[in-house]
Write a protein that holds these residues in place. Structure first.
Motif, PDB file in Angstrom:
ATOM      1  N   ARG A 232     -20.186  -8.914  33.885  1.00  0.00           N
ATOM      2  CA  ARG A 232     -20.945 -10.109  33.536  1.00  0.00           C
ATOM      3  C   ARG A 232     -20.750 -10.473  32.060  1.00  0.00           C
ATOM      4  N   GLU A 236     -19.221 -13.833  30.287  1.00  0.00           N
ATOM      5  CA  GLU A 236     -19.961 -14.547  29.245  1.00  0.00           C
ATOM      6  C   GLU A 236     -19.082 -14.767  28.019  1.00  0.00           C
ATOM      7  N   CYS A 240     -17.847 -18.212  26.402  1.00  0.00           N
ATOM      8  CA  CYS A 240     -18.073 -18.447  24.975  1.00  0.00           C
ATOM      9  C   CYS A 240     -16.778 -18.911  24.296  1.00  0.00           C
TER      10      CYS A 240
END
Length: 295
Positions: A232, A236, A240
């Motif tokens: 996860r 992310e 980003c």
């Protein structure tokens, strides 16, 4: 399904082949394994999941089971050979052999230019500087680099960037970018070159610690996580990066070239969870679950 030259990971190619066959028929892992000569009905499934490795010796059998012939057969075997290479030199050799095979058949290998591009920090830095220093001579660009390099290095890099269609030169001798930004994307596409680039930029990051806080931003977290959380977090970070690229692409002007490193790596061995789960130990673990060391 994509052309085979768009793959660098033989596991991904096998998985995509299976998925494509599965969509069109009642194809099973058992049938696939039998055609490839494996006694285990789920061996190739485990290969795709990374639980098993496909040997170089069995690569030809799997290629034959997928109906690959000629150039595609040889290319698949070279993908497996690449995966078995023990060091960066062997991997580089296997990758270049794959590129040579593709060129001999007039096929472009996805990642060829990217492989060369990510070999050196000079390529992305000079690509940014040249486009935003109109009329600048190689020596001026060289002096703008950190660390400084020679004018001949700049000229050599500019020639490569133009040849790779990453920069274009107009009639006035000014350079402009063919694309606003270039993403490394999936690092597996250019793994050896990507590591070269990351090593170089990592060394620069250490030296940048001496810069004033107004010119650099560095922080870190030390945390205990599960594999699920790791996946996860990776997603992310990828999201980003995309958002940061979008922000950087909003402005047409450049005042200075920056490098952003995002690093997530283990600092311990994998913990064996088969430990004593006494009541006291359980309480201790739960009470410390969310403790994080931030720097």
């Amino acid at each position: 399904m994509k052309e085979i030259v768009e793959y660098t990971d033989y596991r991904k190619f096998i998985q995509d082949y299976y998925d494509e066959r599965k969509r069109c028929s009642a194809f099973t892992w058992r049938e696939f394994a039998r055609k490839a000569g494996f006694t285990s009905p789920i061996y190739l499934k485990y290969v795709c999941e990374g639980k098993k490795n496909l040997s170089i010796g069995s690569a030809g059998s799997v290629a034959g089971a997928m109906g690959l012939v000629g150039f595609e057969y040889d290319y698949f075997v070279l993908m497996v050979s690449y995966a078995h290479a023990k060091n960066d030199e062997a991997k580089r050799s296997a990758f270049e052999e794959r590129c040579a095979l593709a060129m001999a058949h007039k096929v472009r290998v996805l990642g060829n230019e990217e492989f060369d591009y990510f070999k050196s920090w000079k390529n992305p830095v000079i690509r940014e500087l040249a486009a935003h220093m109109p009329g600048a001579k190689p020596l001026e660009i060289a002096r703008a680099c950190k660390p400084n390099i020679s004018a001949s290095e700049v000229s050599e890099t500019l020639d490569f960037l133009v040849k790779a269609n990453l920069l274009k030169k107009d009639k006035s001798g000014n350079y402009y970018q063919t694309d606003k930004s270039i993403s490394m994307g999936n690092v597996d596409a250019v793994p050896v070159a990507a590591r070269d680039m990351q090593r170089q930029m990592g060394e620069f990051a250490v030296k940048a610690l001496d810069l004033p806080l107004s010119e650099r931003d560095m922080s870190g977290l030390t945390m205990g996580i599960t594999r699920r959380a790791y996946e996860r977090i990776k997603k992310e970070l990828a999201d980003c990066r995309r958002r940061i690229v979008a922000i950087a692409s909003e402005d047409d002007e450049t005042e200075q070239v920056y490098r952003l490193n995002l690093q997530l790596f283990p600092v311990s061995e994998r913990i064996d969870n088969r430990v004593d789960r006494s009541e006291n130990a359980e309480v201790f673990l739960n009470s410390n679950k969310n403790v994080r060391d931030e720097d």
